[in-house]
Write a protein that holds these residues in place. Structure first.
Motif, PDB file in Angstrom:
ATOM      1  N   UNK A 149       0.818  -1.210   0.000  1.00 46.87           N
ATOM      2  CA  UNK A 149       0.000   0.000   0.000  1.00 46.87           C
ATOM      3  C   UNK A 149       0.853   1.261   0.000  1.00 46.87           C
ATOM      4  N   UNK A 150       1.907   1.263   0.799  1.00 46.49           N
ATOM      5  CA  UNK A 150       2.817   2.411   0.840  1.00 46.49           C
ATOM      6  C   UNK A 150       3.488   2.601  -0.522  1.00 46.49           C
ATOM      7  N   UNK A 151       3.930   1.508  -1.120  1.00 41.55           N
ATOM      8  CA  UNK A 151       4.574   1.603  -2.438  1.00 41.55           C
ATOM      9  C   UNK A 151       3.611   2.113  -3.503  1.00 41.55           C
ATOM     10  N   UNK A 152       2.342   1.710  -3.430  1.00 39.39           N
ATOM     11  CA  UNK A 152       1.348   2.227  -4.387  1.00 39.39           C
ATOM     12  C   UNK A 152       1.199   3.735  -4.250  1.00 39.39           C
ATOM     13  N   UNK A 153       1.090   4.203  -2.992  1.00 37.12           N
ATOM     14  CA  UNK A 153       0.950   5.641  -2.756  1.00 37.12           C
ATOM     15  C   UNK A 153       2.186   6.390  -3.248  1.00 37.12           C
ATOM     16  N   UNK A 154       3.336   5.806  -3.031  1.00 36.32           N
ATOM     17  CA  UNK A 154       4.587   6.433  -3.471  1.00 36.32           C
ATOM     18  C   UNK A 154       4.649   6.539  -4.992  1.00 36.32           C
ATOM     19  N   UNK A 155       4.302   5.464  -5.657  1.00 30.88           N
ATOM     20  CA  UNK A 155       4.414   5.440  -7.113  1.00 30.88           C
ATOM     21  C   UNK A 155       3.306   6.245  -7.794  1.00 30.88           C
TER      22      UNK A 155
END
Length: 253
Positions: free
Chosen positions: A190-196
């Motif tokens: 989830x964090x990586x999705x928000x980052x990308x």
């Protein structure tokens, strides 16, 4: 143009039963939108103090220094103004809010941050998609915020907020604590999705390197006794995993 969060010579203290205690002793840190910075260090080194000072917790007294967001003085902003400016804090111990459902909380927060209510059809779809991605049962939408949630469910709920509110910068205060391996992977995704998706700038506070296997930092900073004792690239986290913090503790002034 990408946003920048600058922390300059930040000095912070807190009132205790024994009197005023200085926690941060001159912290310098610059985070550009889209960058991932990991902050590591032993207990009591000031990591959480940094997180809550950025967010505006009234317990922490700023004795000196600056926090700037695109040149604007964050320390002069109220907590809600900081959120509208694009700052987000995922707490180590998310609080329960009895009587307020997740659905109402999220929509109210989104409206307050954007200045207008999101269109219902798109909003409902976005919430469902984010919950599906985080493997959250749809019943959580109508449950009170964090009430009766397990530790892992509370952390997923924090990342649900992160994905839907779309801040410029997020501070994650030991989001990995108390998570089993499966929950850690889901939260990290989830964090990586928000980052990308949103070019999120990330300040990731952690004791351990295990979350850094899933969320790859661009920079690693070592906190010791309220100061940045060392910094480098991802390889520094690997060295900390092998050696611990002893060499910093013996040389810290």
């Amino acid at each position: 143009m990408s946003s920048v969060l600058e922390i300059k010579n930040l000095q912070v203290s807190v009132e205790t039963d024994q009197g005023t205690k200085q926690i941060l002793r001159g912290v310098d840190l610059t985070i550009k939108q889209g960058e991932i910075h990991a902050v590591m260090g032993p207990n009591g080194s000031g990591k959480s103090t940094l997180a809550y000072t950025i967010a505006g917790h009234p317990k922490y007294i700023v004795d000196g220094g600056e926090i700037l967001l695109d040149g604007e003085d964050v320390l002069e902003m109220s907590v809600d103004e900081r959120a509208r400016a694009g700052l987000f804090l995922a707490m180590q111990y998310p609080v329960e809010i009895p009587g307020v459902t997740n659905t109402n909380f999220l929509r109210t927060a989104k409206t307050a941050i954007d200045g207008e209510a999101p269109a219902i059809r798109h909003w409902v779809k976005d919430v469902r998609t984010a919950m599906d991605n985080l493997k959250m049962d749809k019943s959580f939408a109508e449950r009170n915020v964090n009430e009766g949630f397990s530790g892992g469910e509370k952390k997923r709920n924090e990342i649900l907020q992160l994905e839907l509110l779309k801040p410029k910068f997020a501070v994650l205060d030991e989001t990995d604590s108390g998570l089993d391996v499966d929950a850690l992977k889901i939260v990290s995704e989830g964090v990586n999705r928000a980052h990308e998706t949103n070019e999120l700038g990330l300040l990731l506070i952690t004791h351990y390197t295990r979350i850094l296997r899933y969320i790859k930092p661009d920079f690693v900073h070592v906190f010791v006794e309220g100061k940045v004792a060392d910094q480098g690239g991802p390889e520094l986290a690997d060295r900390l995993e092998e050696e611990g913090y002893d060499r910093y503790l013996t040389t810290a002034v």
